[in-house]
Design an enzyme around this catalytic site. Sequence first.
Site, mmCIF file in Angstrom:
data_model
loop_
_atom_site.group_PDB
_atom_site.id
_atom_site.type_symbol
_atom_site.label_atom_id
_atom_site.label_comp_id
_atom_site.label_asym_id
_atom_site.label_seq_id
_atom_site.Cartn_x
_atom_site.Cartn_y
_atom_site.Cartn_z
ATOM 1 N N SER A 188 0.816 -1.351 -0.080
ATOM 2 C CA SER A 188 0.049 0.036 -0.017
ATOM 3 C C SER A 188 0.889 1.327 0.026
ATOM 4 O O SER A 188 1.923 1.243 0.707
ATOM 5 C CB SER A 188 -0.854 -0.005 1.115
ATOM 6 O OG SER A 188 -1.510 1.263 1.324
ATOM 7 N N CYS A 189 0.524 2.187 -0.802
ATOM 8 C CA CYS A 189 1.216 3.645 -0.788
ATOM 9 C C CYS A 189 0.861 4.144 0.515
ATOM 10 O O CYS A 189 1.682 5.381 0.928
ATOM 11 C CB CYS A 189 0.656 4.410 -1.943
ATOM 12 S SG CYS A 189 -1.265 4.829 -1.892
ATOM 13 N N SER A 190 -0.225 3.523 1.269
ATOM 14 C CA SER A 190 -0.468 4.352 2.731
ATOM 15 C C SER A 190 0.333 3.734 3.618
ATOM 16 O O SER A 190 0.015 3.986 4.920
ATOM 17 C CB SER A 190 -2.046 4.399 2.819
ATOM 18 O OG SER A 190 -2.546 5.119 1.997
ATOM 19 N N SER A 191 1.156 2.625 3.512
ATOM 20 C CA SER A 191 1.802 2.104 4.559
ATOM 21 C C SER A 191 3.018 3.086 5.190
ATOM 22 O O SER A 191 3.489 3.674 4.418
ATOM 23 C CB SER A 191 2.419 0.742 4.050
ATOM 24 O OG SER A 191 3.444 0.344 4.773
ATOM 25 N N HIS A 229 0.484 13.590 0.285
ATOM 26 C CA HIS A 229 -0.235 12.260 0.344
ATOM 27 C C HIS A 229 -0.907 12.361 1.915
ATOM 28 O O HIS A 229 -2.212 12.423 2.056
ATOM 29 C CB HIS A 229 0.955 11.016 0.389
ATOM 30 C CG HIS A 229 -0.049 9.767 0.079
ATOM 31 N ND1 HIS A 229 -0.253 9.343 1.052
ATOM 32 C CD2 HIS A 229 -0.185 9.044 -1.062
ATOM 33 C CE1 HIS A 229 -1.166 8.072 0.794
ATOM 34 N NE2 HIS A 229 -0.650 8.069 -0.828
#
Length: 475
Positions: free
Chosen positions: A254-257, A378
């Site tokens: 995930s790019c949100s990790s 982000h």
Amino acid sequence: MSDKAATRDGDDADAVVAEQVARARRAQAVYEEYDQAAVDEVVTAVGWAVVEPERNRELSELAVATTGIGDIEDKVTKNRRKTMGLLRDLQGARTVGVVAEYPELGLVEIARPVGVVGAVTPSTNPVATPTNKAINALKGRNAVIIAPSPKGQAACERLLHYIHTELDRVGAPRDLVQQLAAPVSKARTQALMKQVDLLVVTGSQNNVRSAYSSGTPAIGVGAGNVPVIIDETADLDDAAAKITASKTFDHATSCSSENSAVILDAVYDGAIAALERAGGVMLDEGGKRRLQEALWVDGKLNRDAIAQSAVTIAKLAGLDDIAAQAPRFLMVEESGVGGEYPFSGEKLSPVLAVYRARDFDAAFEQTRAILEHQGKGHSVGIHTANDDHVLRLGLEMPVCRVIVNQAHAFGNGGNFDNGLPFSLSMGCGTWGQNSISENLNYRHYLNTTRIARTIPPREPSMDDLFGDYRSRYGL
């Protein structure tokens, strides 16, 4: 490839894509006549194509087998939760005909399709992301053509087989959802970008920039590189458990990790101990050097290390003693930011850079520096009981999302216990050179027509607008 061969490839790509787009337009013209109930049935059908347990497992196994990325069980969970959450978000949403009326303004809003959507999707989520984009597009009575990454092609093909099965079940045109004809290539993806009505792009920033320059309206999302702050008021074990769950889920695809943890000095030792209890292993300087050599080759992330388990990565780095400890994730202490400090960037692996900050002001500046290097716009996470710290991040940090006391990878893309829309595509605003600053959702796949009628005039006088100003300055 010679110039002539490249030209032939481009010409062939244009023709192949044109035929697919023509079929999509014919299907969309039929679908545009559907009423809201019929549209919602199509949306439900496509959701079931993925959520049905046996299919979900097959797709997850195929995704890992063909891309070499991620964890099967986590992909099963991701495909189910992301699709279920999106369907929940869409329940009751009006996307056909009149969707809003404002009598006091004399306005009526009518939802209209955008037409044919081109959806570029990454290898990290070859099932969840295409499904999310297809459902959002269909909710707006659009057709969609998915351009998967080459690695994700096989999983996407199987996904389409199940989607078409369900479209047949409800009597909807199959060509509403297509995949870019195999073999997927750069030329065909670029041809798609030029021929559709809207582009939605998740994945490499090269693809995002290509979409922006294609001449087609495009919505791209920015690069991830999430930092998380642990302040002196945090529940350390809770923070560690949530960071671990997020950092290790699907091997950090995930790019949100979380990629970095910025920890205040007052709780640094306790936070590291909590992270170690949760399954993290801190490397010494020698281990850090070997890990860096394994993760980056010629300045680029090593494809053999992306989204692999911490044990696999430790072995790849020759850290067999660390691998024997069966770590859930690896930690390295870092102090610098920028190209000379690769751990300060996105790692796409269960590796966490740890920074020590003397107080919250220092933590804030360290976090800002990380984002300025990579991931600006982000998101940022914080574990805290101090609302002033949370608000300061929201007011001053160049991000579109501040995730508070949550497992960041789950909360950032929408979760059942927060109000963000379920999505796998995070708009990063102008900070990330994006046109949107929210999670990509069904509203972005709609045109809106507004009917305007006259209302009683509301024309202000000069005194209404300038009276106080003129009085204040003696004008």
